[in-house]
Design a protein around this motif. Structure first.
Motif, PDB file in Angstrom:
ATOM      1  N   ALA A 246      -0.059 -52.697 126.321  1.00  0.00           N
ATOM      2  CA  ALA A 246       0.073 -51.239 126.296  1.00  0.00           C
ATOM      3  C   ALA A 246       1.542 -50.831 126.295  1.00  0.00           C
ATOM      4  N   LEU A 247       2.352 -51.504 127.108  1.00  0.00           N
ATOM      5  CA  LEU A 247       3.771 -51.166 127.171  1.00  0.00           C
ATOM      6  C   LEU A 247       4.515 -51.606 125.919  1.00  0.00           C
ATOM      7  N   GLY A 248       4.081 -52.708 125.295  1.00  0.00           N
ATOM      8  CA  GLY A 248       4.657 -53.101 124.017  1.00  0.00           C
ATOM      9  C   GLY A 248       4.393 -52.046 122.958  1.00  0.00           C
ATOM     10  N   PHE A 249       3.168 -51.519 122.935  1.00  0.00           N
ATOM     11  CA  PHE A 249       2.800 -50.436 122.010  1.00  0.00           C
ATOM     12  C   PHE A 249       3.620 -49.184 122.308  1.00  0.00           C
ATOM     13  N   LEU A 250       3.666 -48.816 123.580  1.00  0.00           N
ATOM     14  CA  LEU A 250       4.372 -47.604 124.004  1.00  0.00           C
ATOM     15  C   LEU A 250       5.863 -47.680 123.661  1.00  0.00           C
ATOM     16  N   HIS A 251       6.484 -48.802 123.964  1.00  0.00           N
ATOM     17  CA  HIS A 251       7.908 -49.003 123.699  1.00  0.00           C
ATOM     18  C   HIS A 251       8.214 -48.862 122.211  1.00  0.00           C
ATOM     19  N   TYR A 279       8.747 -45.299 131.478  1.00  0.00           N
ATOM     20  CA  TYR A 279       8.582 -43.865 131.194  1.00  0.00           C
ATOM     21  C   TYR A 279       8.112 -43.676 129.760  1.00  0.00           C
ATOM     22  N   PRO A 280       7.070 -42.884 129.536  1.00  0.00           N
ATOM     23  CA  PRO A 280       6.232 -42.222 130.538  1.00  0.00           C
ATOM     24  C   PRO A 280       5.366 -43.237 131.291  1.00  0.00           C
ATOM     25  N   LYS A 281       5.030 -42.883 132.528  1.00  0.00           N
ATOM     26  CA  LYS A 281       4.261 -43.802 133.363  1.00  0.00           C
ATOM     27  C   LYS A 281       2.878 -44.045 132.759  1.00  0.00           C
ATOM     28  N   LEU A 282       2.449 -45.309 132.823  1.00  0.00           N
ATOM     29  CA  LEU A 282       1.237 -45.745 132.134  1.00  0.00           C
ATOM     30  C   LEU A 282      -0.024 -45.455 132.943  1.00  0.00           C
ATOM     31  N   SER A 283      -0.964 -44.758 132.328  1.00  0.00           N
ATOM     32  CA  SER A 283      -2.304 -44.644 132.904  1.00  0.00           C
ATOM     33  C   SER A 283      -2.993 -45.990 132.708  1.00  0.00           C
ATOM     34  N   THR A 284      -3.742 -46.431 133.709  1.00  0.00           N
ATOM     35  CA  THR A 284      -4.256 -47.797 133.641  1.00  0.00           C
ATOM     36  C   THR A 284      -5.492 -47.966 134.518  1.00  0.00           C
ATOM     37  N   VAL A 285      -6.084 -49.139 134.444  1.00  0.00           N
ATOM     38  CA  VAL A 285      -7.213 -49.518 135.295  1.00  0.00           C
ATOM     39  C   VAL A 285      -6.677 -50.414 136.405  1.00  0.00           C
ATOM     40  N   ASN A 286      -6.899 -50.014 137.642  1.00  0.00           N
ATOM     41  CA  ASN A 286      -6.371 -50.769 138.777  1.00  0.00           C
ATOM     42  C   ASN A 286      -7.283 -51.929 139.164  1.00  0.00           C
ATOM     43  N   LYS A 325      -4.644 -42.396 137.051  1.00  0.00           N
ATOM     44  CA  LYS A 325      -4.193 -41.386 136.087  1.00  0.00           C
ATOM     45  C   LYS A 325      -2.699 -41.138 136.251  1.00  0.00           C
ATOM     46  N   ARG A 326      -1.969 -41.413 135.208  1.00  0.00           N
ATOM     47  CA  ARG A 326      -0.538 -41.088 135.221  1.00  0.00           C
ATOM     48  C   ARG A 326      -0.250 -40.131 134.062  1.00  0.00           C
ATOM     49  N   ARG A 327       0.469 -40.599 133.047  1.00  0.00           N
ATOM     50  CA  ARG A 327       0.900 -39.652 132.016  1.00  0.00           C
ATOM     51  C   ARG A 327       0.372 -39.975 130.619  1.00  0.00           C
ATOM     52  N   THR A 328       0.195 -41.249 130.310  1.00  0.00           N
ATOM     53  CA  THR A 328       0.039 -41.639 128.911  1.00  0.00           C
ATOM     54  C   THR A 328      -1.346 -41.369 128.313  1.00  0.00           C
ATOM     55  N   HIS A 329      -2.332 -41.031 129.135  1.00  0.00           N
ATOM     56  CA  HIS A 329      -3.678 -40.806 128.592  1.00  0.00           C
ATOM     57  C   HIS A 329      -3.896 -39.375 128.139  1.00  0.00           C
TER      58      HIS A 329
END
Length: 332
Positions: A246-251, A279-286, A325-329
């Motif tokens: 996800a962060l590779g995609f986001l970056h 940044y932006p902070k990743l929404s994710t499954v904990n 829930k953070r920012r990216t969703h």
């Protein structure tokens, strides 16, 4: 050189006869001699049976065996198991079988020097687990990776539910087009996450319009964005089967002028530490690795100390996951 009773006797200061009696389980009570001999034997590499002396404070030897990848998940996994082990009088050792061509034989050797094995080997199939169990029959073992079939005691996260929760989050955010970056589908948990995501969308009369198979690496997340950019897709909610992709995609998306949230929404999986500092902070499954370590280690302790070796009681425990829930969703 093979360890002899004489070696343990010399190191512990007790007679060979006393050492023999203790190691065969014939000594009674909680005498100092029993304590000294058992600890000396363990220090010298002799695996004295824990079941003989449940009242004696003998450290339990557990092997954590993985097919680790170069990602933060495994460093966090190791840290959690190491920390929880220190509170349970467990001596933990870590082993990798990622590049092994003789996995069953390696596990057999490991079993000779430990009281139990925690196994994190997501690429193994049911038939391979059956061969492992046959080779090290009656030896306490717990799998952390989901297994297709009830062949080994398994304690793992509910991957299917994680995929379902990711889909629900993106649907609730307002997306109408959906994509997924899967993990390697030779790993059962990658299929379960995909299935949970797909099934929820289907129930809501949506479908996956774009899919990219990754390998859980940051680089495969970068390649996923390159693929979606070539296909000129936008305004899509995407589930990535782990945070690193996800962060590779986001970056890569941000480097190429895309907006997240905006052009895409993305949800990761695992809630690794870097997901909340990017940044932006990743929404994710904990996934709570402390809970995983506590459940797996306590299960092994109980099995090592109390279980009837002839009793086969295979169970699968699915640990809960939850959305962060953070920012990216979000949909903008």
């Amino acid at each position: 050189m093979k360890l002899k009773l004489k070696d343990i006797a010399i190191r512990s200061g007790y007679s060979i006869a006393t050492v023999s009696r203790v190691l065969s389980g014939k000594a009674k009570g909680r005498s100092q001699s029993v304590y000294d001999i058992l600890h000396t034997a363990r220090d010298l590499g002799y695996k004295s049976p824990v079941t003989f002396y449940k009242n004696i404070d003998i450290p339990i030897e557990i092997a954590l065996v993985t097919q680790h990848d170069a990602e933060e998940f495994y460093s966090c996994l190791y840290e959690c198991f190491d920390r929880v082990s220190s509170t349970l009088n467990i001596q933990l050792s870590i082993h990798s079988i990622k590049h092994s061509s003789r996995i069953i034989n390696e596990l057999y050797v490991i079993s000779k020097f430990h009281d139990g094995i925690i196994l994190m080997a997501p690429t193994l199939e049911s038939r391979q687990y059956k061969k492992i169990i046959k080779k090290i029959e009656q030896f306490p073992i717990v799998s952390l990776a989901p297994v297709d079939g009830n062949v080994v005691t398994t304690i793992t996260f509910d991957s299917y539910e994680g995929g379902r929760l990711a889909a629900k989050l993106l649907v609730d955010a307002g997306y109408t087009r959906y994509g997924i970056i899967t993990g390697p589908l030779v790993k059962w948990e990658a299929n379960l996450r995909r299935n949970g995501f797909t099934d929820y969308l289907r129930k809501k009369n949506y479908k996956i319009e774009w899919e990219f198979q990754g390998d859980y690496s940051f680089a495969s997340g970068e390649k996923a964005y390159e693929d979606i950019e070539q296909k000129k897709i936008q305004k899509m909610g995407i589930f990535s089967s782990n945070d690193q992709m996800a962060l590779g995609f986001l970056h890569t998306a941000l480097e190429n002028g895309a907006s997240i949230p905006g052009d895409f929404g993305i949800v990761g999986y695992d809630n690794m530490p870097y997901s909340k500092v990017f940044y932006p902070k990743l929404s994710t499954v904990n996934t709570n690795l402390d809970v995983l370590a506590e459940n797996a280690l306590n299960h092994l302790i109980d099995k090592i100390k109390n279980d009837n070796p002839n009793k086969k009681n295979l169970t699968t425990t699915l640990l809960p996951v939850e959305i962060v829930k953070r920012r990216t969703h979000t949909y903008e």
